[in-house]
Enzyme design. Structure first.
Site, short mmCIF file in Angstrom:
data_model
loop_
_atom_site.label_atom_id
_atom_site.label_comp_id
_atom_site.label_asym_id
_atom_site.label_seq_id
_atom_site.Cartn_x
_atom_site.Cartn_y
_atom_site.Cartn_z
N ARG A 5 -25.90 58.06 0.85
CA ARG A 5 -25.60 56.52 1.69
C ARG A 5 -23.89 56.75 1.41
NH1 ARG A 5 -26.06 52.19 -3.20
NH2 ARG A 5 -26.57 53.14 -4.36
N HIS A 17 -32.00 53.19 0.64
CA HIS A 17 -33.26 53.33 -0.34
C HIS A 17 -34.11 52.90 0.52
CE1 HIS A 17 -29.31 51.36 -1.32
NE2 HIS A 17 -29.98 51.04 -2.78
N ARG A 32 -30.81 55.95 -1.44
CA ARG A 32 -29.69 55.51 -3.05
C ARG A 32 -29.10 56.04 -4.13
NH1 ARG A 32 -30.78 53.40 -8.40
NH2 ARG A 32 -29.43 52.03 -9.09
N GLU A 70 -34.13 40.90 9.61
CA GLU A 70 -33.83 42.54 10.55
C GLU A 70 -34.21 41.99 11.87
OE1 GLU A 70 -35.17 40.83 7.51
OE2 GLU A 70 -33.91 41.92 5.74
#
Lengths: 324, 293
Positions: A20, A119, A177, A68
């Site tokens: 990320r 994630h 993550r 979302e």
């Protein structure tokens, strides 16, 4: 410069950076070149590493909140007005919660919507099963017009971010993550639709995507000591997949292990199985989540518990060679 | 701030022309639906006046240049009323009217639900309810941010106000003060399974939108002057996005279809039923007795 970091065999001397993070850096780079790049975030700016972009380009950063479904559809609307958008959230929510909007507004309309699911995998760790997205590759792979990319480390994540902005149409980028070894280099080639052979060998091919690829390399080193030379392939471009390289590995190695921190059903390994069942059937073993959810724990514990580490890849390689 | 686009006053003469146009569009909707054999009659007939007002008076658009970058954008969120959109576009000159008879047929540009890129004048793919409002706010956001002159309209059904994503979009529109966007809700009170207030009530609608920071205007969705004036008024509101709640009669103009939920997703079953519907249109539901068969 080699395609693997000079110190790749020693995990302890490698830098550990999350994919990320690589995405966040790539985002700023591409936004400097392309004024049409907007970033939309669903209340997770810092943990999805969109913070750097927000600071550098506040006018092109759009906060959506915990929404979302509209994250995707608003993004698609911006694309209809000529923009390229990156949607930043956790994979469990995007594409987990907004699959229909991705299908209709991004894929069917062929818009430049780049879905960035952070994630992913059980390596998320303590947050537990709700936040450990393991079904995303399957969900995204079945969509017509969609490109699916899974970076193996922070450097590749940066390259993938830049490549996806240049690619027309919707793209899914899967991010992790946890901090993982950075074992590729700036010189390692990346192209959508191309797989990279990271290690040569003809006894078995280990095809991986994501940070688990480092485990694949480690497994290959151990197998070599046992007299088994494993070819290791980085299959970061899950869709479109480099069919020629995968078929060649089946023909030359005669047995395959696939590895991913995702459900084996519908995942990258499934894609390899689908291809080879038709084009060149050979024995295959799949490393991945075996139709179960994750749980809390630290990343190392979970990867070991769900058999996503080098020792399990070695076992799978030995097993699949016996099936030749 | 993006420039304001004046919507001209509607003369009495033009009003009459538009009212006739809406009736022509209704007749063509019925014909195309009977020919297609499936599709949504009630909402399509109910929105003929709104579409006529928009394409013949309100929108800044040019059918000869459907991709002009400054054109107003009309996002249709409730794709199932595609027949009224297709028919209006054809009448306005976007494509030949003869093509209306290909609705829902293999190889047609007139898909059962509209698809972006297939047909000039169609701005978005729609059908899954609720997605249009978000796309409209995305467009309007970019236009406001980059000072682009176009106005964005979004037409939505009342049923899709039951979809959570609609209210996600409303939150975003209110927060970002998207005054360069107007939503038009087709308040016809029906959905597939029955009346909206029986299925899942959406009232009090005015207060709901006000609570989401919208300026709300209610109009008679069959009064073209009211529709035009509401759109013009919306242009003068700079503090909020505007929603026009257009109260319409589902199946408008055909007595046996009006207010009947069964006609939400049904078409005239044969030529005889089509002719009955066309006669109802022609005679204003048998009020004009001099009009024969």
């Amino acid at each position: 410069m080699s395609i693997l970091d000079r110190g790749w065999k020693n995990k302890n001397i490698l830098k550990h950076i999350s994919t990320r993070n690589g995405f966040g850096e790539g985002l700023v780079k591409i936004a400097e070149q392309n004024k049409n790049v907007y970033v939309l975030c669903a209340d997770l700016t810092e943990s999805t590493q969109s913070e750097g972009f927000k600071t550098a380009f506040p006018d092109r950063f759009v906060q959506i909140g915990v929404s979302e479904q509209s994250l995707c559809a608003i993004g698609a609307g911006m694309c209809l007005a000529g923009k390229t958008v990156f949607l930043s959230s956790y994979a469990a929510f995007s594409p987990g919660r907004n699959w229909e909007q991705i299908r209709t507004t991004a894929c069917l309309q062929k818009q430049n919507v780049k879905i960035v699911g952070s994630h992913a995998g059980v390596s998320v760790g303590p947050d537990g099963a709700t936040h450990q997205m393991t079904e995303d590759i399957a969900l995204m792979r079945v969509l017509p017009n969609m490109t699916v990319l899974v970076p193996c480390d922070a450097i590749e994540a940066q390259k993938i971010t830049i490549a996806s902005a240049k690619k027309k149409g919707p793209v899914y980028i899967r991010l992790d993550r946890s901090k993982t070894p950075v074992f590729t280099t700036k010189a390692t080639p990346f192209a959508i639709g191309k797989a990279q052979t990271l290690r040569k060998g003809n006894n078995v091919a280990i095809i991986g995507c994501g940070p688990i690829l480092y485990e694949c390399l480690m497994a290959a080193e151990e197998l070599s000591k046992l007299g088994i030379e494993a070819r290791v392939i980085n299959n970061a471009s899950v869709k479109p997949m480099d069919e020629a390289t995968i078929i060649k590995s089946a023909r030359e190695c005669g047995a395959i292990v696939t590895a991913e921190d995702a459900q084996i059903a519908g995942g990258m390994g499934s894609a390899v199985c689908e291809l080879l069942a038709e084009a060149y059937p050979v024995p295959i073993e799949r490393i991945g989540m075996q139709d179960e959810f994750g749980q809390s724990g630290n990343a190392e514990q979970l990867l070991e518990h769900y058999k996503l580490t080098a020792p399990w890849i070695i076992k799978a390689a030995q097993k699949v060679i016996k099936r030749k | 701030m993006p420039p304001v686009r004046d919507i001209k006053l509607l003369t009495e003469k033009k009003l009459l022309v538009l009212e006739n146009k809406a009736q022509e569009i209704r007749a063509d909707i019925l014909k195309m639906l009977e020919h297609a054999g499936s599709g949504h009659s009630a909402g399509s007939l109910g929105m003929a006046d709104v579409f006529t007002a928009l394409y013949y008076h309100v929108l800044v658009h040019d059918p000869k240049h459907p991709n002009d970058k400054n054109r107003d954008r009309l996002i249709l969120s409730c794709g199932h009323i595609a027949p009224v959109h297709y028919t209006t576009l054809a009448h306005a000159g976007y494509f030949p009217k003869t093509e209306l008879q290909t609705l829902r047929k293999f190889g047609s540009r007139l898909q059962g639900h509209p698809e972006l890129g297939k047909l000039p004048g169609i701005e978005n793919t729609s059908g899954p309810l609720g997605d249009g409002s978000s796309q409209a706010v995305g467009m309007a956001y970019v236009a406001k941010q980059e000072k682009l002159p176009f106005h964005t309209y979004c037409i939505m059904s009342d049923g899709e106000l039951q979809a959570g994503i609609t209210w996600e979009a409303a939150l975003f529109a209110g927060r970002n003060v998207l005054h360069n966007m107007t939503w038009i809700v087709d308040r016809n009170n029906i959905q597939i399974d029955g009346y909206t207030e029986d299925i899942m009530p959406i009232e009090p609608l005015v207060q709901k939108f006000e609570a989401f920071n919208f300026h709300v205007i209610e109009v008679d969705g069959h009064n073209i002057r009211e529709i035009v004036e509401a759109c013009a008024y919306a242009q003068s509101i700079f503090e909020q996005p505007t929603v026009i709640i257009a109260h319409t009669t589902p199946g408008k103009g055909v007595d046996f279809m009006e207010f009947e939920p069964i006609w939400h997703g049904k078409t005239p079953k044969d030529k005889a039923e089509l002719n009955r519907a066309l006669k109802a249109l022609r005679t204003l539901n048998n009020k004009i007795t001099t009009e024969g068969n």
